[in-house]
Design a protein around this motif. Structure first.
Motif, short mmCIF file in Angstrom:
data_model
loop_
_atom_site.label_atom_id
_atom_site.label_comp_id
_atom_site.label_asym_id
_atom_site.label_seq_id
_atom_site.Cartn_x
_atom_site.Cartn_y
_atom_site.Cartn_z
N VAL A 47 -42.52 -44.19 42.37
CA VAL A 47 -41.33 -44.73 41.74
C VAL A 47 -40.42 -45.29 42.82
CG1 VAL A 47 -39.30 -44.22 40.34
CG2 VAL A 47 -41.49 -43.11 39.82
N ASN A 48 -40.07 -46.54 42.74
CA ASN A 48 -39.24 -47.18 43.75
C ASN A 48 -37.81 -46.69 43.68
OD1 ASN A 48 -41.38 -48.78 44.66
ND2 ASN A 48 -40.96 -50.36 43.12
N ALA A 342 -42.27 -55.49 33.25
CA ALA A 342 -41.84 -54.87 34.51
C ALA A 342 -42.94 -54.06 35.18
CB ALA A 342 -40.60 -54.00 34.29
N TRP A 343 -44.19 -54.38 34.91
CA TRP A 343 -45.29 -53.74 35.61
C TRP A 343 -45.60 -54.50 36.90
CZ3 TRP A 343 -49.06 -49.76 34.53
CH2 TRP A 343 -48.66 -48.90 33.51
N LEU A 344 -46.21 -53.79 37.86
CA LEU A 344 -46.57 -54.38 39.15
C LEU A 344 -48.06 -54.19 39.39
CD1 LEU A 344 -43.65 -52.87 41.28
CD2 LEU A 344 -43.71 -55.12 40.20
N TRP A 345 -48.65 -55.08 40.15
CA TRP A 345 -50.04 -54.93 40.56
C TRP A 345 -50.18 -55.21 42.05
CZ3 TRP A 345 -53.02 -59.03 42.49
CH2 TRP A 345 -52.42 -60.29 42.39
N SER A 403 -48.71 -50.28 38.50
CA SER A 403 -47.64 -49.31 38.27
C SER A 403 -46.60 -49.94 37.35
CB SER A 403 -46.99 -48.88 39.58
OG SER A 403 -46.41 -49.98 40.24
N GLY A 404 -45.97 -49.08 36.55
CA GLY A 404 -44.94 -49.55 35.63
C GLY A 404 -44.42 -48.41 34.79
N THR A 405 -43.77 -48.75 33.68
CA THR A 405 -43.17 -47.74 32.82
C THR A 405 -43.63 -47.94 31.38
OG1 THR A 405 -41.21 -49.12 32.44
CG2 THR A 405 -41.13 -47.54 34.27
N ILE A 406 -43.63 -46.82 30.67
CA ILE A 406 -43.93 -46.83 29.23
C ILE A 406 -42.78 -46.14 28.52
CG2 ILE A 406 -45.53 -46.09 27.43
CD1 ILE A 406 -47.73 -46.05 29.54
N VAL A 415 -45.77 -44.65 35.37
CA VAL A 415 -47.22 -44.51 35.45
C VAL A 415 -47.74 -45.38 36.59
CG1 VAL A 415 -49.43 -44.82 34.27
CG2 VAL A 415 -47.41 -44.07 32.98
N ALA A 416 -48.68 -44.82 37.35
CA ALA A 416 -49.42 -45.59 38.35
C ALA A 416 -50.90 -45.25 38.20
CB ALA A 416 -48.94 -45.26 39.75
#
Length: 820
Positions: A47-48, A342-345, A403-406, A415-416
């Motif tokens: 989590v950033n 707002a998910w990252l890869w 990684s991102g959020t639900i 979640v990652a």
């Protein structure tokens, strides 16, 4: 609580905490100062934006400036001086381990901590520690292959994290972040020990430049460290001046015969860190570097009147020299970006290679010299130097992470998840024939005798080379998949979990899990706890390493074979192939933080490791008649193996407090960091019906695991800045250590306080001069004394096996930094 928890340190830590607390009650700071103290972590959580005091896991954050302020010129030593749970033992007369020192965390092995660079897995070293040193039987990480000038900061996750980051992360994770900002640093340092040796010259240049769509940061560094020697004259009263031949001079007087201390080391580095914005949502990044180290250390003296000395070449005896070359290369290339919602890869591939080459000089192959020439005489010649061979470890790692959020209700679920593929390769390239062979033909049927009516031993003296029979070129693949989640059950209660599956094509598969929680009692106090399982797959170095070396067994030099587990010889002895280590970890901690900036964390932990991979004792014919026959059949005096033979339990407590406060018109930063560790060997398992458990891993090896590293370590520091002036004062405490290698007699070296101090002055806004001293009061380990006879009378005045802070004594230096 560790068994060796010293009351004086406990009282000191409580006293410091109370002093900090009183100071925070008397001092108030504004919100901006608090904000500057909070430090963002990237380890232990994906989590950033989370700070160290908000994390559910204990994380140390050490800035590049803090590392430079230690006065150390190499990264491993600087970390030892700033991170109490990190140990960087010095070694001497230990072959390649003199050049690549074992780095450990929480008193475990060098290969039981995972090292990352910019969050990506770092490759390990090719060298296997096979001598009587900390980390014997392991192949860890060459920490000093990373230049300090390139380091932005180092994060140390003091918690098992195999479920998050994969194999090796049993003790924790070290993440080294490279610089990526604008500007530059030109640094020069010179220094030497109080004894006048160990001269150091270090030059470093770092330049960073941002442009419209990216950045590049480059580092060049050069470091030359001279050899130190703390050997005492070799009196050898107990043996009449004899050890390996006569060590006295022509008048029968004691003289110095050994080189004991730091090896000579010349280092070159070229590193970079870069990123480029392909689009508004996608970034291309790359980092890595090349490092080269040329080292020179010494072996054991060979005196006159002994079959190992050719007096026609060396009329006064000789000291073999080991010259090593370490080439370390790495490159990472990745692309990362944004996804909807707002998910990252992040997709990356990292390649690393460590090459360790051995060369002998000032030596000889006795069997070549005395080999019959076929005309009734001998050849009477032998090269005095040779290439002994090289070890190569290569690793390629591919990662794809998301990684991102639900949104699952009142709070977001972080979640990652991701997959990893890794290929490890290990190569042993043989040396020159003279480095390993028995005579020119390597024919055991030819009897080669010395003038002392003994059979001449094969190979060059000091470090016999790798033969073609020991050559290796093997690879191993592994696959992993993980999921990592964090969720606030309430605004004050954080719950995190991770699950990871990995499959190795030789060592098998494993599932690791981790569950952590943190509860904020109020704004000042939080509790955190973790339960996890972990594993470490056997390294390809441990699986395939083999060599014949000259070792001291029961006070006698013998040819010792380190035998690979997949070899026919290992099968003869009933040795199975290696399996993975598994671990179970528990920890609980208290976090306190106040508006004044005072932070205090206390974390207690227990780590159980089953089937720990170790290297056995050199096993001789005393084991039994069948064992003796197999040794004789393979022309060995002793043999050792890597085995899953040991179960251990490690308990410890880490206490870290920090407090910034105005003082005498300047800013004072106080830090107290203490680590208490106790390791017990709970069970020893023999892997062969021919070998008793207490022989495969004897009391000497048990003592090294349990007491070879300090059970207590502390760093108490004060950094004061006022306008142009900068003062750093640090007290490093190393608890007692014990060992019994080489002699079989237990000896304990007492605890020591080491004082470091430096004074800096800003000549201009960009130019700073600093003068300092490490080990200001010239402390040395206790002397070995009678427990070390005959080696303590041969020159090993301070011991041989374990040196937490070395045997160099005091060191002073001058450094100049120009920032632009």
């Amino acid at each position: 609580m560790p068994k060796r928890f010293p009351l004086k340190l406990l009282g000191l830590s409580i006293g410091l905490a109370c002093s900090f607390a009183q100071a925070q009650q008397a001092t108030s700071n504004d919100d901006e100062q608090i904000k500057n103290i909070e430090r963002i972590v990237t380890l232990g959580s994906r989590v950033n934006g989370r700070t160290a005091t908000e994390s559910a896991a204990p994380v140390d954050i050490i800035s590049g400036e803090q590392l430079l302020a230690t006065g150390a010129t190499e990264l491993g030593k600087a970390l030892q001086m700033t991170a109490p749970s990190f140990n960087f033992s010095a070694t001497t007369v230990s072959d390649g381990s003199d050049i690549i020192r074992p780095a450990t965390l929480r008193g475990l092995g060098p290969d039981q901590v995972l090292v990352l660079v910019n969050g990506k897995r770092r490759h390990q070293q090719a060298l296997v520690n096979v001598q009587e040193t900390i980390g014997k039987g392991s192949a860890g990480y060459d920490i000093n292959a990373i230049p300090m000038t390139a380091v932005e900061r180092v994060e140390i996750l003091r918690e098992g994290a195999a479920a998050q980051y994969g194999s090796d992360a049993i003790a924790g994770v070290i993440n080294i972040t490279l610089k990526n900002g604008d500007g530059g640093l030109l640094s020069a340092e010179t220094g030497q020990t109080y004894e006048g040796d160990g001269e150091v010259v270090k030059l470093g240049l770092n330049i960073g430049k941002s442009f419209s769509r990216g950045y590049i940061n480059a580092t060049l560094e050069y470091r030359d460290r001279g050899m130190t020697n703390r050997a005492a004259p070799a009196s050898l009263e107990a043996t009449g001046g004899e050890l390996i031949g006569n060590w006295l001079d022509e008048n029968g007087d004691p003289v110095v015969r050994l080189h004991l201390g730091d090896a000579d080391s010349e280092n070159y580095y070229a590193w970079f860190n870069a990123g480029y914005q392909l689009t508004d949502a996608t970034e291309l990044y790359s980092f890595g570097g090349i490092s080269r180290r040329d080292g020179k250390s010494a072996g054991f003296f060979r005196g006159t009147g002994h079959p190992r000395t050719i007096e026609a070449l060396y009329p006064n005896g000789f000291l073999p020299q080991l010259e090593t070359t370490t080439d370390d290369d790495s490159i990472a290339l990745g692309i990362r970006g944004d996804l909807p919602n707002a998910w990252l890869w992040d997709a990356s591939v990292v390649y690393g290679r460590n090459n360790f080459g051995f060369n002998s000089s000032n030596s000889a192959n006795v069997s070549w010299y005395y080999e019959p020439d076929g005309n009734g005489g001998i050849y009477a010649e032998t090269p005095t130097s040779a290439f002994d061979g090289e070890l190569v470890f290569e690793q390629t790692t591919f990662n794809l992470d998301f990684s991102g959020t639900i949104d699952i209700g009142k709070e977001l679920l972080y979640v990652a998840t991701g997959i990893e593929y890794r290929r490890d390769g290990y190569t042993i390239n043989p040396g020159d024939p003279v480095s390993w062979s028995y005579g020119r033909t390597n024919d055991p049927d030819i009897v080669i005798t010395t003038p002392y009516d003994t059979v001449a031993e094969p190979g060059i003296q000091g470090f016999p080379g790798f033969s073609p029979e020991q050559a290796v070129d093997e690879t191993r693949d592994s696959y992993g998949i993980y999921i990592d989640a964090e969720y606030y059950l309430t605004t004050d209660w954080l719950l995190t979990g991770a699950l990871r599956y990995e499959d190795y094509d030789i060592a098998g598969d494993n599932i690791s899990g981790k569950l952590s929680t943190r509860y904020d009692i109020n704004e000042q106090f939080s509790l955190r706890a973790t339960a996890s399982t972990g594993f470490r797959a056997p390294g390809v170095q441990q699986m395939y390493y083999s060599q014949v070396l000259t070792n001291i067994v029961d006070g006698t030099l013998v040819q010792t074979g380190t035998v690979a587990n997949n070899s026919e010889i290992a099968a003869q002895f009933g040795i199975d192939q290696l399996e993975e280590e598994t671990s179970q970890s528990l920890s609980v901690g208290l976090v306190t933080r106040f508006d004044s900036g005072f932070d205090l964390t206390i974390d207690a932990y227990q780590i159980n490791i089953d089937d720990r991979i170790v290297i056995s004792e050199p096993l001789t014919a005393d084991i039994g008649p069948v064992f003796a026959d197999i040794l004789a059949e393979n022309n060995l005096g002793a043999v050792q193996f890597f085995t899953n033979s040991v179960d251990t339990k490690t308990r410890g407590v880490d206490i870290i407090g920090s407090y910034p406060t105005p003082f005498a018109g300047g800013e004072l930063a106080l830090t107290a960091a203490l680590s208490f560790i106790d390791t017990e060997v709970e069970q020893i398992n023999s892997v062969s019906s021919l070998i008793p458990a207490d022989a495969i891993f004897n009391d000497t090896q048990v003592m090294r695991l349990e007491k070879g590293q300090p059970g207590e370590k502390a760093t108490l520091s004060a950094n004061w800045d006022k306008q142009q002036w900068h003062v750093n004062l640090a007290f490093n405490y190393f608890g007692e250590v014990s060992g019994k290698a080489f002699t079989g007699i237990e000896h304990t070296w007492g605890s020591k306080w080491i004082t470091d101090v430096s004074l800096g002055y800003d000549v201009t806004d960009n130019f700073t001069l600093m003068v300092g001293a490490n080990n200001l009061f010239d402390e040395y380990p206790d002397k070995w004394g009678d427990a070390g006879i005959p080696f303590s009378q041969a020159g090993f005045e301070y011991g041989w096996e374990t040196f937490p802070f070395g045997i160099n004594g005091g060191y002073y230096y001058l450094r100049a930094d120009y920032r632009f």
